[in-house]
Design a protein around this motif. Structure first.
Motif, PDB file in Angstrom:
ATOM      1  N   TRP A  57       0.838  -1.162   0.015  1.00  9.30           N
ATOM      2  CA  TRP A  57       0.027  -0.125   0.025  1.00  9.30           C
ATOM      3  C   TRP A  57       0.794   1.169  -0.060  1.00  9.30           C
ATOM      4  CZ3 TRP A  57      -4.634   1.621  -1.285  1.00  9.30           C
ATOM      5  CH2 TRP A  57      -5.231   2.721  -0.723  1.00  9.30           C
ATOM      6  N   GLN A  58       1.900   1.251   0.794  1.00  6.29           N
ATOM      7  CA  GLN A  58       2.745   2.441   1.107  1.00  6.29           C
ATOM      8  C   GLN A  58       3.544   2.595  -0.407  1.00  6.29           C
ATOM      9  OE1 GLN A  58       2.796   4.921   2.832  1.00  6.29           O
ATOM     10  NE2 GLN A  58       4.721   5.617   2.847  1.00  6.29           N
ATOM     11  N   ALA A  59       3.924   1.524  -0.903  1.00 14.96           N
ATOM     12  CA  ALA A  59       4.840   1.659  -2.333  1.00 14.96           C
ATOM     13  C   ALA A  59       3.988   1.978  -3.273  1.00 14.96           C
ATOM     14  CB  ALA A  59       5.488   0.327  -2.523  1.00 14.96           C
ATOM     15  N   SER A  60       2.667   1.630  -3.359  1.00  9.55           N
ATOM     16  CA  SER A  60       1.800   2.019  -4.453  1.00  9.55           C
ATOM     17  C   SER A  60       1.736   3.602  -4.662  1.00  9.55           C
ATOM     18  CB  SER A  60       0.412   1.461  -4.354  1.00  9.55           C
ATOM     19  OG  SER A  60      -0.390   2.287  -3.244  1.00  9.55           O
ATOM     20  N   ARG A  61       2.135   4.472  -3.784  1.00 11.73           N
ATOM     21  CA  ARG A  61       2.166   5.625  -3.730  1.00 11.73           C
ATOM     22  C   ARG A  61       3.240   6.328  -4.882  1.00 11.73           C
ATOM     23  NH1 ARG A  61       0.078   4.556   1.145  1.00 11.73           N
ATOM     24  NH2 ARG A  61      -1.624   6.193   1.898  1.00 11.73           N
ATOM     25  N   VAL A  62       4.113   5.613  -5.170  1.00  7.13           N
ATOM     26  CA  VAL A  62       5.116   5.934  -6.187  1.00  7.13           C
ATOM     27  C   VAL A  62       4.688   5.377  -7.434  1.00  7.13           C
ATOM     28  CG1 VAL A  62       7.572   5.930  -6.728  1.00  7.13           C
ATOM     29  CG2 VAL A  62       6.982   5.860  -4.439  1.00  7.13           C
ATOM     30  N   ARG A  63       4.314   6.333  -8.409  1.00  4.50           N
ATOM     31  CA  ARG A  63       3.725   6.040  -9.897  1.00  4.50           C
ATOM     32  C   ARG A  63       4.629   6.340 -10.976  1.00  4.50           C
ATOM     33  NH1 ARG A  63      -0.048   7.778  -6.495  1.00  4.50           N
ATOM     34  NH2 ARG A  63      -1.860   6.472  -5.906  1.00  4.50           N
ATOM     35  N   ALA A  64       4.724   5.555 -11.824  1.00  3.91           N
ATOM     36  CA  ALA A  64       5.264   6.172 -13.031  1.00  3.91           C
ATOM     37  C   ALA A  64       4.520   7.103 -13.658  1.00  3.91           C
ATOM     38  CB  ALA A  64       5.490   4.848 -13.821  1.00  3.91           C
ATOM     39  N   TRP A  88       8.904   9.308  -5.314  1.00  2.00           N
ATOM     40  CA  TRP A  88       9.636   8.502  -4.491  1.00  2.00           C
ATOM     41  C   TRP A  88      10.188   8.995  -3.209  1.00  2.00           C
ATOM     42  CZ3 TRP A  88      14.027   5.597  -7.764  1.00  2.00           C
ATOM     43  CH2 TRP A  88      14.286   4.296  -7.100  1.00  2.00           C
ATOM     44  N   LEU A  89      10.823  10.082  -3.569  1.00  2.00           N
ATOM     45  CA  LEU A  89      11.488  10.898  -2.358  1.00  2.00           C
ATOM     46  C   LEU A  89      10.390  11.160  -1.361  1.00  2.00           C
ATOM     47  CD1 LEU A  89      14.027  13.255  -4.468  1.00  2.00           C
ATOM     48  CD2 LEU A  89      14.517  11.388  -2.662  1.00  2.00           C
ATOM     49  N   ASN A  90       9.312  11.657  -1.745  1.00  2.00           N
ATOM     50  CA  ASN A  90       8.472  11.943  -0.619  1.00  2.00           C
ATOM     51  C   ASN A  90       8.075  10.957   0.047  1.00  2.00           C
ATOM     52  OD1 ASN A  90       8.150  14.932  -0.640  1.00  2.00           O
ATOM     53  ND2 ASN A  90       7.069  14.467  -2.778  1.00  2.00           N
ATOM     54  N   LEU A 111       9.083  -9.593   6.859  1.00  2.00           N
ATOM     55  CA  LEU A 111       8.922  -8.300   6.450  1.00  2.00           C
ATOM     56  C   LEU A 111       9.985  -7.611   5.423  1.00  2.00           C
ATOM     57  CD1 LEU A 111       6.514  -6.190   6.432  1.00  2.00           C
ATOM     58  CD2 LEU A 111       7.313  -5.167   8.386  1.00  2.00           C
ATOM     59  N   GLY A 112      11.131  -7.908   5.941  1.00  2.00           N
ATOM     60  CA  GLY A 112      12.294  -7.381   4.936  1.00  2.00           C
ATOM     61  C   GLY A 112      12.350  -8.058   3.422  1.00  2.00           C
ATOM     62  N   GLY A 113      11.861  -9.157   3.369  1.00  2.00           N
ATOM     63  CA  GLY A 113      11.754  -9.399   2.099  1.00  2.00           C
ATOM     64  C   GLY A 113      10.234  -8.808   1.188  1.00  2.00           C
ATOM     65  N   ALA A 114       9.200  -8.517   1.961  1.00  2.55           N
ATOM     66  CA  ALA A 114       8.423  -7.900   1.482  1.00  2.55           C
ATOM     67  C   ALA A 114       8.607  -6.434   0.998  1.00  2.55           C
ATOM     68  CB  ALA A 114       7.233  -7.765   2.489  1.00  2.55           C
ATOM     69  N   VAL A 115       9.680  -5.863   1.690  1.00  2.52           N
ATOM     70  CA  VAL A 115       9.752  -4.412   1.613  1.00  2.52           C
ATOM     71  C   VAL A 115      10.712  -4.350   0.408  1.00  2.52           C
ATOM     72  CG1 VAL A 115      11.352  -2.491   2.721  1.00  2.52           C
ATOM     73  CG2 VAL A 115       9.600  -3.687   4.075  1.00  2.52           C
ATOM     74  N   GLY A 119       8.824  -2.727  -2.618  1.00  4.15           N
ATOM     75  CA  GLY A 119       9.500  -1.296  -2.737  1.00  4.15           C
ATOM     76  C   GLY A 119      10.490  -1.287  -3.913  1.00  4.15           C
ATOM     77  N   ARG A 120      11.916  -1.520  -3.501  1.00  7.67           N
ATOM     78  CA  ARG A 120      12.677  -1.217  -4.382  1.00  7.67           C
ATOM     79  C   ARG A 120      12.744  -2.005  -5.722  1.00  7.67           C
ATOM     80  NH1 ARG A 120      16.107  -2.682  -8.024  1.00  7.67           N
ATOM     81  NH2 ARG A 120      18.105  -2.262  -8.116  1.00  7.67           N
ATOM     82  N   PHE A 121      12.511  -3.339  -5.796  1.00  2.81           N
ATOM     83  CA  PHE A 121      12.156  -4.129  -6.842  1.00  2.81           C
ATOM     84  C   PHE A 121      11.022  -3.739  -7.715  1.00  2.81           C
ATOM     85  CE2 PHE A 121      14.680  -7.571  -4.398  1.00  2.81           C
ATOM     86  CZ  PHE A 121      15.727  -6.993  -4.614  1.00  2.81           C
ATOM     87  N   ALA A 122       9.626  -3.665  -6.935  1.00  2.00           N
ATOM     88  CA  ALA A 122       8.477  -3.184  -7.677  1.00  2.00           C
ATOM     89  C   ALA A 122       8.666  -1.742  -8.282  1.00  2.00           C
ATOM     90  CB  ALA A 122       7.411  -3.048  -6.710  1.00  2.00           C
TER      91      ALA A 122
END
Length: 199
Positions: A57-64, A88-90, A111-115, A119-122
């Protein structure tokens, strides 16, 4: 993600920021989100599932950035890259991401794997299509999309996450930092001149 589930995940993020991971129980989330524990278990499985959904959910806030691949030019490439970088920065500098990352460090196996995955990979998988389209349009040149993304990652993220995790409460100007990162990225990978934005 339905609006109701999103509200539950926002409640998780608020609890993490306010009280830390130790206070994050299914009962506490149910109280905060005004729903039943049974609903939480049905939607997310368990606490790890709830935390993994919160990371997504948090990562979905970064959009191409939205762009027309048929009309991609230097200006629209720059605009898309800058918008992506500023978002991304915000997100990574926010209190919610810092709280999630602190929990993930303590639970590197789950959770680290999920992040990492969400996060970075997605984030990389969201940006690479733009990089590949820009290469096809002759705007940038690189051999490997992952290498190009890693360079962009380094220029945008720099030490922002680690400084936030260590408690450095510096002022972030995401727009200015995004412009600087994109200028540097295009200086490294630009196949044609993409003039820096002024003002």
């Amino acid at each position: 993600m339905t609006g109701r589930r999103g509200a539950v995940l926002d409640a998780v993020l608020a609890l993490l920021v306010e009280r830390g991971a130790a206070a994050l129980t299914m009962a506490a989330v149910a109280r905060r989100a005004s729903c039943s524990k049974e609903t939480l278990y049905k939607w997310f499985g368990d606490r790890d599932g709830l935390l993994s959904a919160t990371v997504r959910w948090q990562a979905s806030r970064v959009r191409a950035g939205a762009y027309d691949r048929q009309r991609l030019d230097a200006g629209s490439l720059r605009e898309s890259l800058e918008g992506f970088a500023a978002d991304w920065l915000n997100v990574i500098a926010s209190e919610t991401s810092v709280a999630l990352n602190r929990v993930a460090i303590g639970q590197a196996g789950t959770l680290g794997g999920a992040v990492l995955a969400n996060g970075r990979f997605a984030i990389g998988e969201r940006l690479k299509p733009l990089l590949l389209d820009a290469r096809s349009a002759g705007l940038i040149a690189f051999d490997d999309a992952e290498d190009a993304f890693r360079a962009f990652f380094g220029l945008v993220v720099r030490d922002v996450q680690i400084r936030r995790l260590l408690g450095d409460d510096f002022t972030l100007d995401a727009g200015a930092d995004a412009r600087r990162a994109v200028d540097q990225f295009l200086a490294l990978y630009g196949a044609t001149k993409t003039p820096a934005r002024t003002g």
